[in-house]
Structure formats: structure tokens, C-alpha cells
Design an enzyme around this catalytic site. Structure first.
Site, mmCIF file in Angstrom:
data_model
loop_
_atom_site.group_PDB
_atom_site.id
_atom_site.type_symbol
_atom_site.label_atom_id
_atom_site.label_comp_id
_atom_site.label_asym_id
_atom_site.label_seq_id
_atom_site.Cartn_x
_atom_site.Cartn_y
_atom_site.Cartn_z
ATOM 1 N N LYS A 93 15.529 1.400 20.447
ATOM 2 C CA LYS A 93 16.522 1.991 19.739
ATOM 3 C C LYS A 93 16.779 1.542 18.266
ATOM 4 O O LYS A 93 16.282 0.494 18.016
ATOM 5 C CB LYS A 93 17.807 1.572 20.530
ATOM 6 C CG LYS A 93 19.280 2.201 19.839
ATOM 7 C CD LYS A 93 19.687 3.146 20.713
ATOM 8 C CE LYS A 93 20.746 4.152 19.948
ATOM 9 N NZ LYS A 93 20.062 5.293 19.065
ATOM 10 N N LYS A 129 11.992 1.729 15.280
ATOM 11 C CA LYS A 129 12.618 2.562 13.966
ATOM 12 C C LYS A 129 11.252 3.618 13.834
ATOM 13 O O LYS A 129 10.348 3.509 14.158
ATOM 14 C CB LYS A 129 12.605 1.459 12.885
ATOM 15 C CG LYS A 129 13.357 2.043 11.742
ATOM 16 C CD LYS A 129 15.049 1.953 11.856
ATOM 17 C CE LYS A 129 15.667 2.594 10.742
ATOM 18 N NZ LYS A 129 17.021 2.326 10.694
ATOM 19 N N ASP A 169 19.523 7.639 9.971
ATOM 20 C CA ASP A 169 19.233 6.711 8.990
ATOM 21 C C ASP A 169 19.162 7.307 7.537
ATOM 22 O O ASP A 169 19.847 8.387 7.534
ATOM 23 C CB ASP A 169 17.717 5.662 9.298
ATOM 24 C CG ASP A 169 18.054 4.595 8.221
ATOM 25 O OD1 ASP A 169 18.980 3.673 8.565
ATOM 26 O OD2 ASP A 169 17.289 4.357 7.219
ATOM 27 N N THR A 212 29.214 2.361 10.961
ATOM 28 C CA THR A 212 28.464 1.349 10.239
ATOM 29 C C THR A 212 29.373 0.873 9.207
ATOM 30 O O THR A 212 29.595 -0.323 9.116
ATOM 31 C CB THR A 212 26.884 1.928 9.772
ATOM 32 O OG1 THR A 212 26.498 2.371 10.557
ATOM 33 C CG2 THR A 212 26.497 0.726 9.305
ATOM 34 N N SER A 379 26.035 3.819 18.626
ATOM 35 C CA SER A 379 25.125 4.343 19.277
ATOM 36 C C SER A 379 25.070 4.139 20.615
ATOM 37 O O SER A 379 24.685 5.047 21.580
ATOM 38 C CB SER A 379 23.686 4.225 18.326
ATOM 39 O OG SER A 379 23.757 5.133 17.643
HETATM 40 P P1 NDP Z 1 22.231 7.965 3.572
HETATM 41 O O1 NDP Z 1 21.102 8.716 3.359
HETATM 42 O O2 NDP Z 1 23.554 8.768 3.876
HETATM 43 O O3 NDP Z 1 22.636 7.367 2.037
HETATM 44 C C1 NDP Z 1 21.778 6.491 1.320
HETATM 45 C C2 NDP Z 1 22.184 6.307 0.029
HETATM 46 O O4 NDP Z 1 21.515 5.269 -0.717
HETATM 47 C C3 NDP Z 1 22.395 7.354 -1.049
HETATM 48 O O5 NDP Z 1 23.678 7.206 -1.793
HETATM 49 C C4 NDP Z 1 21.100 7.166 -1.703
HETATM 50 O O6 NDP Z 1 20.974 7.666 -3.035
HETATM 51 C C5 NDP Z 1 20.904 5.676 -1.734
HETATM 52 N N1 NDP Z 1 19.586 5.434 -1.877
HETATM 53 C C6 NDP Z 1 18.685 5.739 -1.157
HETATM 54 N N2 NDP Z 1 17.265 5.229 -1.237
HETATM 55 C C7 NDP Z 1 17.647 4.595 -2.618
HETATM 56 C C8 NDP Z 1 16.756 3.846 -3.668
HETATM 57 N N3 NDP Z 1 15.612 3.789 -3.213
HETATM 58 N N4 NDP Z 1 17.523 3.632 -4.547
HETATM 59 C C9 NDP Z 1 18.527 3.775 -4.830
HETATM 60 N N5 NDP Z 1 19.610 4.231 -4.141
HETATM 61 C C10 NDP Z 1 18.878 4.556 -3.053
HETATM 62 O O7 NDP Z 1 21.937 6.668 4.088
HETATM 63 P P2 NDP Z 1 22.814 5.544 5.126
HETATM 64 O O8 NDP Z 1 24.103 5.582 4.416
HETATM 65 O O9 NDP Z 1 22.883 5.910 6.367
HETATM 66 O O10 NDP Z 1 21.976 4.178 4.828
HETATM 67 C C11 NDP Z 1 22.188 3.424 3.857
HETATM 68 C C12 NDP Z 1 21.634 1.941 4.323
HETATM 69 O O11 NDP Z 1 22.383 1.286 5.418
HETATM 70 C C13 NDP Z 1 20.151 2.161 4.722
HETATM 71 O O12 NDP Z 1 19.517 0.821 4.330
HETATM 72 C C14 NDP Z 1 20.244 2.075 6.207
HETATM 73 O O13 NDP Z 1 19.166 1.654 6.767
HETATM 74 C C15 NDP Z 1 21.387 1.246 6.655
HETATM 75 N N6 NDP Z 1 22.035 1.276 7.856
HETATM 76 C C16 NDP Z 1 22.503 2.625 8.303
HETATM 77 C C17 NDP Z 1 23.170 2.956 9.333
HETATM 78 C C18 NDP Z 1 23.760 4.242 9.801
HETATM 79 O O14 NDP Z 1 24.429 4.371 10.816
HETATM 80 N N7 NDP Z 1 23.482 5.212 8.943
HETATM 81 C C19 NDP Z 1 23.127 1.675 10.239
HETATM 82 C C20 NDP Z 1 22.574 0.507 9.709
HETATM 83 C C21 NDP Z 1 22.264 0.442 8.586
HETATM 84 P P3 NDP Z 1 20.223 9.000 -3.344
HETATM 85 O O15 NDP Z 1 20.747 10.118 -2.721
HETATM 86 O O16 NDP Z 1 19.937 8.978 -4.774
HETATM 87 O O17 NDP Z 1 18.833 8.787 -2.416
#
Ligand code: NDP
Length: 448
Positions: A93, A129, A169, A212, A379
């Protein structure tokens, strides 16, 4: 900190040799192995059964070509990944990430972390993943659909509701899950809970979108309570403006905090009056725009190009964007500005040097594996609802999520005490998550 135990050192050296050029994966493994030093001392059976040697090697790594046709009729080729890391306590998962930075190292680090996070939730889920180096930015809906269909055409051979259940993600939200699910169903002629994060009309769970971010704040609430305080009146700095960041901002605000920042990969906004969530959600969720538009719409707020949020004065910092987005300089800036609590919404957002600096300065630190486990927990609840073909209300799921996050805090804290590092939630979360998986691996034996 570096590894002291000779056996763990040897395991880590082997991992380094076998996974050259994969810095994120090695960083994640090193952190877990460091936490396991006291476990190895106390539990010779774990060493004898080769549990640690086995857990650092994925059960299966699938890499595949994803070819699709863009709106100009040109053929595009991306690389797809699914790492099925560990199935000792349940089907694999973990989410799917679509971002140009995706490679084997990033997916393996995420899959490895997922093993322990899923174990901490108390639900029967193994670790996995996946994702692709596809960049969703600037793509039309049709291009996203064609990419997702091509991706699933291969992925569907390797997943299933009792085998491997992917989710969203970075870059994968409700729209992408819908396209992926539709293609799975077309190819397999099966309506099953093979993905989570589905829309509510076809098997999704209420509260999954919020899970999250809400879970992160429930976890922080426990950290605050342990120090005799609460969110009320605290200034909160959040990075990112995606799914995790937006719902962390919502819950932190509901619990009485004032969230003053959000960001994306171009820059950050600062709003001294507290972020107006309706505006932020409209920009990011409805219009799929950039965070700088916030400053054009909300008087008194400021946009800074090319900088991170960590220079902002705050009591609580919640990194919610991506891995290694908070380094030693950022940590020192936060400490100098009086930060008291840091909890990770993103996966591995703080570099090891930053974590060490927080811990040395007495900042209470909540690691990703524990603090952001709310997403995968819900999930897991979506999988349960799919299995019994029933849907629970928002309140029911939210209450279960709250209970799970409280338990995760307690288990991580208790493990930190039992293994001689009280209050070190990094070690506590790693140890508590590891022990359950280790028992299951020992019980299931090694194939001779
Ligand atoms: P989203 O795609 O919804 O949002 C990601 C955010 O992070 C955007 O604002 C994006 O900006 C920014 N971002 C992504 N890559 C970069 C980078 N290289 N440098 C700077 N900013 C960056 O993703 P999530 O909110 O779902 O995920 C965010 C984090 O949380 C990740 O690490 C993910 O693995 C983790 N996570 C998510 C879960 C979920 O349920 N969604 C569960 C557990 C962990 P931009 O638009 O400019 O790319």
C-alpha cells in the site's frame, strides 16, 4: 549521528554498494538503521533471522515504459515505477507520484518509509510506492487522461485489492485516480477497491481528501498537549500548497492556530492576518493556479519569489511540500526565530542535519512516518469500507482518524521511552513501526 553497531554498519555498507547513485533511498535507510541500534542490542533473534538484511531489500521492483500521445499528436515516453517493498503485514500500500524528479531512488525511499508508517497505523497494510517522471504541470485534461490510461495498462498486471493497492501522492489527486481506476476496470472487468482516494460516487471514503493534513494536526495536538499547551494563539508556518498543506492549514486554523504561510516550487506567500483558505483552495484546487496569485487577491499579503517559508517567525513549522525542503540553514533560522514544534506533513522534508539541529535545540520534532500517517490510515479505512460495501459518515471516519493519530503518538512515544531515548519520536516511530513488521517476518519464515 552515525552508525555504531558493527552488524548494522555491515548491513548499511551492503545497501550502499547495491544501491549506488540512490541518495534519497540511502538517507531513509540510514535513519531507520540508526534508530534500530538499541533494538539490535536487545533482540538477537531479529539479527539471527536476518530481518534487517531482508527489510532493506524490496520484495519486487517493477520499471516500465509509459508511452502516450500528446495534444499535438506527438508520441511521448515516460518511465513508470512500482516498488513492492514489504508485504509482511498486508497487501502493499502506498501512493503514486507524478513529478519530473521521480526516479528509482525517490520511489524506493518512499516505499521503504511506507513500511513503517503503515505498520504504525495499526491497520494491515504492507509498504509500496510508485509513480513516474511525467510532469502534470501545463498538461491538458486529455493528456493527463491518456497518460494515466497508458500507465495503468501496465500497472494493472501487478496490483489488485488483495495484492497491492496504490493511492495518490504528489501530482496524483482525485482526477488522476479516476482515470486510473476507469482504465483498471476496463482492462480487468472488475469493480474492486484496487485504488484508494477514489471519488465518492464510486467507492471513495469521506475524509480521505482531508486525512493527511487533518491527521498531521491531530498528531501535533498530542505533541502540544504533552508540553501542556495547544494550537490556540500559536503562529504556524506551512510549506507547500497541495493536498497536505491546504488541509493542515484548515485544521490548524480550526484548532485556534494562525497559519501565515503557504508555498509552491516558485516561492511563498506570507499573510500576517492568517491565510484565507477559501482563496487558497480556489487558486490551487479549482483553478490549478500558482500560489503567487494569492497576493494579488488578498490585501496585506506578500509574495516572495524563489525563497522558502522557513525565514518566517513562527511557533509551529509544518513542512508539507517535498523531500529535503528544510535544510540545516532553514532549521537554524527557525530555531533563531523561536520555533517550538516541527512536524512533517511531507515525506522526509527535513535533512538529517536539520533534524539533529532541532533535537539539540530542544524543539519537539514529529517525524513524517508518524505525523503524516493519517492519509494512508484513511486509505486503509477506504479499503475496509470497499470490502464490506458500506460507506461511513465524515464524522465516523474523522473520529477513527483522530483515534489512530493519538495511538500513533502514544506508541511512538512509548517506544522512545522503552528503548532509552524518551521524547525522540524519530527513533520511537521507527522502532514501533519496525517491531510489528519484524515479528510478522519472523513468523512467516525465510524461503529455504
Ligand atoms: P500535491 O501535489 O498536492 O502538492 C505538492 C506541493 O508541494 C505543491 O505545492 C508543490 O508545488 C510542492 N512541491 C512539490 N515538489 C516540490 C519541489 N521539488 N520543490 C518545492 N515544492 C515542491 O502533493 P501532496 O500535498 O499530496 O504531497 C505533499 C507531500 O506530502 C509529499 O511529500 C507527499 O509524499 C506527502 N504525503 C502525501 C500524502 C497524501 O495523502 N497526499 C500522504 C502522506 C504524505 P508545485 O505546484 O510548484 O510543484
Amino acid at each position: 549521528m552515525s552508525l555504531q553497531n558493527a552488524y548494522l554498519k555491515e548491513v548499511y555498507e551492503k545497501v550502499c554498494k547495491r544501491n549506488q547513485g540512490e541518495p534519497e533511498f540511502l538517507q531513509a535507510v540510514q535513519e531507520v538503521l540508526e534508530s534500530l541500534e538499541p533494538v539490535v542490542e536487545k533482540r538477537p533473534d531479529i539479527v539471527a533471522e536476518g530481518v534487517i538484511d531482508r527489510i532493506v531489500e524490496p520484495e519486487r521492483v517493477i520499471t516500465f515504459r509509459v508511452s502516450w500521445v500528446d495534444d499535438q499528436g506527438k508520441v511521448q515516453v515516460n518511465r513508470g515505477f512500482r516498488v513492492q517493498f514489504n508485504s509482511a503485514i498486508g497487501p502493499y500500500k502506498g501512493g503514486l507520484r507524478l513529478h519530473p524528479s521521480v526516479n528509482a531512488s525517490v520511489i524506493k525511499f518512499l516505499g521503504f518509509e511506507q513500511i513503517f508508517k503503515n505498520s504504525l497505523t495499526g491497520l494491515p497494510m504492507g509498504g509500496g510506492k510508485g509513480g513516474s517522471d511525467f510532469d502534470p504541470k501545463g498538461k491538458s485534461d486529455r493528456e493527463i487522461m491518456r497518460f494515466c490510461q497508458s500507465f495503468m495498462t501496465e500497472l494493472c498486471k501487478h496490483i489488485g485489492p488483495d495484492t497491492d493497492v496504490p493511492a495518490g501522492d504528489i501530482g496524483v489527486g482525485a482526477r488522476e485516480i479516476g482515470y486510473l481506476f476507469g482504465q483498471y476496470k476496463r482492462l480487468r472487468n472488475e469493480f474492486t477497491g484496487v485504488l484508494t482516494g477514489k471519488g465518492l460516487t464510486y467507492g471513495g471514503s469521506l475524509t480521505r481528501t482531508e486525512a493527511t493534513g487533518f491527521g498531521l494536526c491531530y498528531f501535533v495536538n498530542e505533541m502540544l498537549a504533552a508540553k501542556g499547551t495547544s494550537f490556540a494563539g500559536k503562529t504556524v508556518a506551512i510549506s507547500g500548497s497541495g493536498n497536505v498543506a491546504l488541509y493542515a492549514a484548515q485544521k490548524a486554523t480550526e484548532l485556534g492556530g494562525k497559519v501565515v504561510t503557504l508555498s509552491d516550487s516558485n516561492g511563498f506567500i506570507y499573510d500576517p492576518n492568517g491565510i484565507d483558505l477559501a482563496v487558497a483552495k480556489d487558486i490551487k484546487e479549482v483553478k490549478r493556479g500558482r500560489i503567487k496569485e494569492y497576493a494579488d487577491r488578498v490585501p496585506g499579503s506578500v509574495y516572495t519569489e524563489g525563497k522558502r517559508v522557513w525565514g518566517t517567525k513562527c511557533d509551529i513549522a509544518l513542512p508539507c511540500a517535498t523531500q529535503n525542503e528544510l535544510d540545516l540553514d532553514d532549521a537554524n533560522a527557525l530555531i533563531a526565530n523561536g520555533v517550538q514544534f516541527v512536524a512533517e506533513g511531507a515525506n522526509m522534508p527535513s535533512t538529517p542535519e536539520a533534524v539533529e539541529a532541532f533535537q539539540k535545540a530542544g524543539v519537539f520534532f514529529g517525524p513524517a512516518k508518524a505525523a503524516n500517517a493519517g492519509g494512508v490510515a484513511v486509505s486503509g479505512l477506504e479499503m475496509s469500507q470497499n470490502s464490506i460495501r458500506l460507506s461511513w459518515t465524515f464524522e465516523e471516519v474523522d473520529e477513527k482518524l483522530h483515534g489512530i493519530m493519538k495511538n500513533i503518538y502514544k506508541n511512538a512515544y512509548d517506544a522512545s521511552v522503552a528503548y532509552g531515548c524518551p521524547g525522540n519520536l524519530v527513533a520511537g516511530a521507527n522502532i514501533a513501526g519496525f517491531l510489528k513488521v519484524a515479528e510478522a517476518m519472523i513468523a512467516q519464515g525465510v524461503a529455504y
